[in-house]
Design an enzyme around this catalytic site. Structure first.
Site, PDB file in Angstrom:
ATOM      1  N   ASP A 265     -10.043   6.842 -10.900  1.00 49.39           N
ATOM      2  CA  ASP A 265      -9.893   5.470 -10.225  1.00 49.39           C
ATOM      3  C   ASP A 265     -11.193   4.741 -10.707  1.00 49.39           C
ATOM      4  O   ASP A 265     -12.329   5.152 -10.285  1.00 49.39           O
ATOM      5  CB  ASP A 265      -9.663   5.491  -8.809  1.00 49.39           C
TER       6      ASP A 265
ATOM      7  N   GLY B  97      -2.236   1.445  -4.416  1.00 53.23           N
ATOM      8  CA  GLY B  97      -3.752   1.203  -4.009  1.00 53.23           C
ATOM      9  C   GLY B  97      -3.810   1.079  -2.660  1.00 53.23           C
ATOM     10  O   GLY B  97      -2.776   0.475  -1.621  1.00 53.23           O
TER      11      GLY B  97
ATOM     12  N   ASN C 107       0.664   8.626   5.140  1.00 51.49           N
ATOM     13  CA  ASN C 107      -0.759   8.379   5.962  1.00 51.49           C
ATOM     14  C   ASN C 107      -0.636   7.413   6.782  1.00 51.49           C
ATOM     15  O   ASN C 107       0.370   6.462   6.994  1.00 51.49           O
ATOM     16  CB  ASN C 107      -1.865   7.897   4.792  1.00 51.49           C
TER      17      ASN C 107
END
EC number: 3.6.-.-
Length: 362
Positions: free
Chosen positions: A63, A35, A273
């Protein structure tokens, strides 16, 4: 940045997701990870890039904490919603829990209309409580029937955090257990259940309850097994693992990769990321800092010092990521920007890094 000097650059996979864009046989692309690592942004960007080469692309959020609407800055509902600025990109948000509740309500309504139901809804409720995951499996089955009925060339799934994703892959086993349990109860106690049901006003066909449950589960199993076969075909399905350069995220990614391998799901792309300056390493930045820190104000020195500490930590985990996956996976480094990636135009710009990575040699 990563210690891959002993590997010939020509032998390394390209550090981008261009391989997915170029594989026109793909029908299902899953995006998953821990998450808060940017799964939704990655899913949106991947959908945007796929829309350049495909006729119709759909992004589906499974989700419960949906973010597609926030990412595209437009309302996205349970039905495919065209994304503004595109003629061939749509998105939809599905809530499996709500789907299961709606399914149970429909069963209760059917039971009220048909005396032969014999307690179908109550027994289904009992079954979902006794076998964890059966409700998700049935909801996912309904979702896949809905998605397969739509006319899209490729579907990108923005999945829930890792644990939910792994449960999805175990649905065939869960359904086998559910069918086995129902059949066992029917064989051992069918007569008694039938008598009790009849005594309680369950109708003239006391075996209808068990038969209806078996029928529903069997129908679900057929859909799930068909979907599972497609998921295990690398020509049709691939899984993109998303992480950030921190210990817990890298650890979770390794767990996810191993579990996907056990289930026979193709995965050969890692997206990292929030990378600080992907084109530079900490040593280069440290040299600049040491040469200029005396000319910097106190506040600037403190900020730069913290930034360098974070950069060193990131470089360490990015190096570990390349050590783990560099020879076999396409590892894409996505830069941390000084603005939020929200709205179509910013997503379009950020999506370019998926196929045209930052040049780390510059």
């Amino acid at each position: 940045m990563a210690d891959v000097d002993d590997i010939d650059d020509a032998d390394l996979p390209e550090p981008s997701l261009k391989n997915i864009i170029d594989q026109h046989s793909l029908q299902w692309v899953f995006v998953g990870g821990k998450g808060g690592v940017g799964k939704t942004t990655t899913s949106c960007c991947l959908g945007i890039q796929l829309a350049k080469t495909r006729k119709k692309v759909l992004i589906v959020s499974t989700d419960p904490a949906h973010n597609l609407s926030d990412a595209f800055c437009q309302k996205i509902g349970r039905e495919p919603t065209p994304i503004e600025g595109f003629h061939n990109l749509s998105a939809m948000e599905i809530d499996a829990n709500n789907d299961m509740e709606e399914m149970q309500r429909n069963m209760e309504e059917q039971g009220a209309d048909d005396e032969k139901d014999g307690g179908l809804s109550s027994m289904m409720s009992e079954l979902t409580n006794s076998i964890p995951g059966i409700d998700e499996a049935m909801s996912f089955s309904e979702l896949m029937k809905q998605v397969q009925s739509l006319d899209f060339d490729v579907v990108v799934f923005d999945t829930a955090p890792t644990g939910h994703t792994l449960r999805l892959l175990s649905f065939p086993t869960i359904l086998e257990k559910a069918l086995g349990k129902v059949m066992e109860l029917k064989d051992r106690f069918g007569g008694l259940i039938g008598q009790a049901t009849a005594m309680m006003g369950g109708g003239n066909n006391p075996g209808a309850t068990q038969d209806a449950i078996v029928g529903r589960l069997e129908e679900t199993r057929v859909v799930i097994n068909k979907v599972n076969d497609a998921f295990q075909d690398p020509a049709l399905t691939t899984f993109v693992c998303v992480c950030i350069p921190e210990f817990l995220s890298i650890y979770e990614t390794e767990r996810l990769v191993q579990e996907l391998s056990k289930f026979g799901i193709d995965t050969h792309n890692i997206v990292v990321n929030q990378v600080l300056f992907p084109e530079k390493d900490a040593e280069e930045l440290s040299e600049w800092y040491e040469g200029n820190k005396d000319t910097l104000p106190t506040e600037a020195r403190e900020i730069c010092g913290k930034m360098l500490s974070r950069k060193r930590m990131q470089d360490k985990y990015i190096g570990q990521c390349f050590d783990l996956y560099g020879e076999d996976f396409h590892v894409s480094l996505m830069p941390l920007l000084d603005y939020e990636v929200r709205g179509v135009e910013k997503l379009k710009g950020f999506s370019e890094f998926l196929t045209n990575p930052v040049d780390m040699e510059e």
